[in-house]
Write a protein that holds these residues in place. Sequence first.
Motif, PDB file in Angstrom:
ATOM      1  N   SER A   6     -35.410   8.805 -38.472  1.00 17.78           N
ATOM      2  CA  SER A   6     -35.430   8.112 -39.765  1.00 17.78           C
ATOM      3  C   SER A   6     -34.527   6.879 -39.728  1.00 17.78           C
ATOM      4  O   SER A   6     -33.564   6.772 -40.484  1.00 17.78           O
ATOM      5  CB  SER A   6     -35.009   9.043 -40.902  1.00 17.78           C
ATOM      6  N   PRO A   7     -34.850   5.912 -38.860  1.00 17.20           N
ATOM      7  CA  PRO A   7     -33.985   4.747 -38.695  1.00 17.20           C
ATOM      8  C   PRO A   7     -34.384   3.515 -39.498  1.00 17.20           C
ATOM      9  O   PRO A   7     -33.649   2.524 -39.502  1.00 17.20           O
ATOM     10  CB  PRO A   7     -34.160   4.444 -37.200  1.00 17.20           C
ATOM     11  N   SER A   8     -35.536   3.541 -40.180  1.00 20.42           N
ATOM     12  CA  SER A   8     -36.115   2.314 -40.727  1.00 20.42           C
ATOM     13  C   SER A   8     -35.195   1.594 -41.700  1.00 20.42           C
ATOM     14  O   SER A   8     -35.200   0.359 -41.773  1.00 20.42           O
ATOM     15  CB  SER A   8     -37.448   2.627 -41.416  1.00 20.42           C
ATOM     16  N   HIS A   9     -34.401   2.348 -42.458  1.00 18.66           N
ATOM     17  CA  HIS A   9     -33.551   1.742 -43.484  1.00 18.66           C
ATOM     18  C   HIS A   9     -32.174   1.342 -42.960  1.00 18.66           C
ATOM     19  O   HIS A   9     -31.362   0.804 -43.733  1.00 18.66           O
ATOM     20  CB  HIS A   9     -33.403   2.714 -44.666  1.00 18.66           C
ATOM     21  N   VAL A  10     -31.902   1.590 -41.666  1.00 26.30           N
ATOM     22  CA  VAL A  10     -30.580   1.259 -41.111  1.00 26.30           C
ATOM     23  C   VAL A  10     -30.723   0.476 -39.797  1.00 26.30           C
ATOM     24  O   VAL A  10     -29.923   0.633 -38.875  1.00 26.30           O
ATOM     25  CB  VAL A  10     -29.709   2.522 -40.931  1.00 26.30           C
ATOM     26  N   VAL A  11     -31.732  -0.372 -39.729  1.00 28.87           N
ATOM     27  CA  VAL A  11     -31.998  -1.126 -38.507  1.00 28.87           C
ATOM     28  C   VAL A  11     -30.830  -2.038 -38.138  1.00 28.87           C
ATOM     29  O   VAL A  11     -30.457  -2.152 -36.959  1.00 28.87           O
ATOM     30  CB  VAL A  11     -33.301  -1.936 -38.648  1.00 28.87           C
ATOM     31  N   ALA A  12     -30.243  -2.713 -39.122  1.00 24.84           N
ATOM     32  CA  ALA A  12     -29.178  -3.682 -38.820  1.00 24.84           C
ATOM     33  C   ALA A  12     -27.976  -3.024 -38.131  1.00 24.84           C
ATOM     34  O   ALA A  12     -27.553  -3.476 -37.063  1.00 24.84           O
ATOM     35  CB  ALA A  12     -28.749  -4.416 -40.086  1.00 24.84           C
ATOM     36  N   PRO A  13     -27.388  -1.962 -38.683  1.00 27.16           N
ATOM     37  CA  PRO A  13     -26.268  -1.335 -37.975  1.00 27.16           C
ATOM     38  C   PRO A  13     -26.673  -0.681 -36.662  1.00 27.16           C
ATOM     39  O   PRO A  13     -25.849  -0.571 -35.749  1.00 27.16           O
ATOM     40  CB  PRO A  13     -25.736  -0.316 -38.977  1.00 27.16           C
ATOM     41  N   ILE A  14     -27.918  -0.248 -36.549  1.00 28.33           N
ATOM     42  CA  ILE A  14     -28.383   0.323 -35.285  1.00 28.33           C
ATOM     43  C   ILE A  14     -28.354  -0.730 -34.178  1.00 28.33           C
ATOM     44  O   ILE A  14     -27.886  -0.470 -33.069  1.00 28.33           O
ATOM     45  CB  ILE A  14     -29.796   0.919 -35.437  1.00 28.33           C
ATOM     46  N   ILE A  15     -28.838  -1.937 -34.482  1.00 28.89           N
ATOM     47  CA  ILE A  15     -28.823  -3.000 -33.476  1.00 28.89           C
ATOM     48  C   ILE A  15     -27.397  -3.315 -33.069  1.00 28.89           C
ATOM     49  O   ILE A  15     -27.090  -3.479 -31.871  1.00 28.89           O
ATOM     50  CB  ILE A  15     -29.547  -4.246 -34.001  1.00 28.89           C
ATOM     51  N   ALA A  16     -26.498  -3.385 -34.048  1.00 25.46           N
ATOM     52  CA  ALA A  16     -25.092  -3.646 -33.722  1.00 25.46           C
ATOM     53  C   ALA A  16     -24.515  -2.531 -32.858  1.00 25.46           C
ATOM     54  O   ALA A  16     -23.775  -2.791 -31.896  1.00 25.46           O
ATOM     55  CB  ALA A  16     -24.283  -3.790 -35.010  1.00 25.46           C
ATOM     56  N   ALA A  17     -24.864  -1.291 -33.179  1.00 27.27           N
ATOM     57  CA  ALA A  17     -24.351  -0.153 -32.408  1.00 27.27           C
ATOM     58  C   ALA A  17     -24.891  -0.164 -30.985  1.00 27.27           C
ATOM     59  O   ALA A  17     -24.144   0.150 -30.033  1.00 27.27           O
ATOM     60  CB  ALA A  17     -24.714   1.153 -33.104  1.00 27.27           C
ATOM     61  N   ILE A  18     -26.148  -0.516 -30.813  1.00 30.26           N
ATOM     62  CA  ILE A  18     -26.718  -0.572 -29.462  1.00 30.26           C
ATOM     63  C   ILE A  18     -26.013  -1.646 -28.646  1.00 30.26           C
ATOM     64  O   ILE A  18     -25.742  -1.463 -27.450  1.00 30.26           O
ATOM     65  CB  ILE A  18     -28.235  -0.818 -29.532  1.00 30.26           C
ATOM     66  N   ARG A  19     -25.684  -2.763 -29.272  1.00 32.52           N
ATOM     67  CA  ARG A  19     -24.953  -3.809 -28.553  1.00 32.52           C
ATOM     68  C   ARG A  19     -23.595  -3.306 -28.093  1.00 32.52           C
ATOM     69  O   ARG A  19     -23.208  -3.454 -26.930  1.00 32.52           O
ATOM     70  CB  ARG A  19     -24.807  -5.031 -29.452  1.00 32.52           C
ATOM     71  N   HIS A  20     -22.856  -2.657 -29.004  1.00 36.78           N
ATOM     72  CA  HIS A  20     -21.539  -2.109 -28.632  1.00 36.78           C
ATOM     73  C   HIS A  20     -21.684  -1.066 -27.525  1.00 36.78           C
ATOM     74  O   HIS A  20     -20.908  -1.051 -26.560  1.00 36.78           O
ATOM     75  CB  HIS A  20     -20.875  -1.475 -29.844  1.00 36.78           C
ATOM     76  N   ALA A  21     -22.681  -0.193 -27.666  1.00 34.06           N
ATOM     77  CA  ALA A  21     -22.859   0.882 -26.689  1.00 34.06           C
ATOM     78  C   ALA A  21     -23.274   0.328 -25.330  1.00 34.06           C
ATOM     79  O   ALA A  21     -22.820   0.814 -24.282  1.00 34.06           O
ATOM     80  CB  ALA A  21     -23.893   1.886 -27.191  1.00 34.06           C
ATOM     81  N   ALA A  22     -24.135  -0.682 -25.331  1.00 32.65           N
ATOM     82  CA  ALA A  22     -24.566  -1.288 -24.065  1.00 32.65           C
ATOM     83  C   ALA A  22     -23.382  -1.920 -23.351  1.00 32.65           C
ATOM     84  O   ALA A  22     -23.252  -1.819 -22.119  1.00 32.65           O
ATOM     85  CB  ALA A  22     -25.661  -2.317 -24.325  1.00 32.65           C
ATOM     86  N   GLU A  23     -22.512  -2.547 -24.098  1.00 35.03           N
ATOM     87  CA  GLU A  23     -21.299  -3.119 -23.495  1.00 35.03           C
ATOM     88  C   GLU A  23     -20.393  -2.026 -22.944  1.00 35.03           C
ATOM     89  O   GLU A  23     -19.639  -2.253 -21.990  1.00 35.03           O
ATOM     90  CB  GLU A  23     -20.545  -3.949 -24.536  1.00 35.03           C
ATOM     91  N   GLY A  24     -20.507  -0.820 -23.528  1.00 34.64           N
ATOM     92  CA  GLY A  24     -19.695   0.301 -23.077  1.00 34.64           C
ATOM     93  C   GLY A  24     -20.339   1.154 -21.995  1.00 34.64           C
ATOM     94  O   GLY A  24     -19.769   2.175 -21.600  1.00 34.64           O
ATOM     95  N   GLY A  25     -21.548   0.764 -21.539  1.00 34.59           N
ATOM     96  CA  GLY A  25     -22.178   1.480 -20.436  1.00 34.59           C
ATOM     97  C   GLY A  25     -23.409   2.292 -20.776  1.00 34.59           C
ATOM     98  O   GLY A  25     -23.887   3.061 -19.937  1.00 34.59           O
ATOM     99  N   LEU A  26     -23.965   2.143 -21.976  1.00 37.12           N
ATOM    100  CA  LEU A  26     -25.176   2.881 -22.328  1.00 37.12           C
ATOM    101  C   LEU A  26     -26.338   2.411 -21.469  1.00 37.12           C
ATOM    102  O   LEU A  26     -26.573   1.207 -21.319  1.00 37.12           O
ATOM    103  CB  LEU A  26     -25.519   2.690 -23.806  1.00 37.12           C
ATOM    104  N   LYS A  27     -27.108   3.358 -20.928  1.00 39.42           N
ATOM    105  CA  LYS A  27     -28.254   3.032 -20.079  1.00 39.42           C
ATOM    106  C   LYS A  27     -29.454   3.912 -20.383  1.00 39.42           C
ATOM    107  O   LYS A  27     -30.367   4.016 -19.560  1.00 39.42           O
ATOM    108  CB  LYS A  27     -27.870   3.172 -18.607  1.00 39.42           C
TER     109      LYS A  27
END
Length: 336
Positions: free
Chosen positions: A169-190
């Motif tokens: 159920s992510p449709s209403h929280v897309v903006a913070p999700i994108i920000a979180a993916i950016r932070h996580a990718a910088e931290g090593g998310l693969k």
Amino acid sequence: SVRRVENPQSIAQQADADSPAGICYPSGCSHSWLPAKIELAAYPSYLGLLEGGELVAREREAARRLESCDLCAGACGVDRSAGASRGRCGIGRNPVVYSYGPHMGEEDPLRGWRGSGTVFFSRCNLRCVYCQNRDISQQERGRAVSPEELAAIFLELQQLGCHNINLVSPSHVVAPIIAAIRHAAEGGLKLPIVYNSGGYDSLPALALLDGIVDIYMPDMKYGRSEVAWRLSGVADYVEHCFAAVREMQRQVDDLRLDARGVARRGLLVRHLVLPGGLAGTTRVLDFLAREISSDTFVNVMDQYRPCYRASDYPPLDRCPTAEELREATVCAMRLG
């Protein structure tokens, strides 16, 4: 064990509430309908966007769109950027996470043998009268988290060995999700990102997610918008859902699996059979076969049971009959 942010529930209860168990086709093999495409992705596509700086640009654009929110198909226009005002979904700037952890109740290509790393978000942009998760979707249960905190959840799920990050159920929280993916990718998310939505998604949001999401898994709830209005409170569901699925397919194509049978990229559609033909199963499946791909991975789900306010909306006050389920199966088989 499943980690909980707040309001824990047993693994059995959660699996029952969100179980995707589909109809077994007549061959006797529950996955005889899987596309025969095998592919091992080198790494998730969002890492390429991070390297080029595009992921940061997407994050900024998503935050800008929150100022007059159109990041779900409801397009309420509320300024959610400061957090004080809430959209039609009931959420402000930051998402509310109800629970997260490895989930073994998802489709086989998602759960693999170590589980799908599900993150359950509170609230929803639909108002389904039969919602099996109404305590989460219609109420704010859980804890509001910042993008940095959400990123830490993603990284924890990766550390636990999950095959993917499954955003429920992510449709209403897309903006913070994108920000979180950016932070996580910088931290090593693969890990691949699974976008597990109710299908009421906006094209502007999907444009921002292009190259970020690896696996789209929308519900296609209805074939007729008048039914969607009566049962889910949105009059334009079919128009937006069909357009969204076209865009999802354009971005990721048919579902591809790695050599171990785990999903890496592509489209997977869920369709819940409702009693009395309310889901418009024939129209939904015909749309997928003719306008998307005859190789679309579709989970035709048979587990509807009356919940929430279903008793006030007959024939939702009963389960689908064996004949109704058989007709849905035959329709899927006939369309390929």
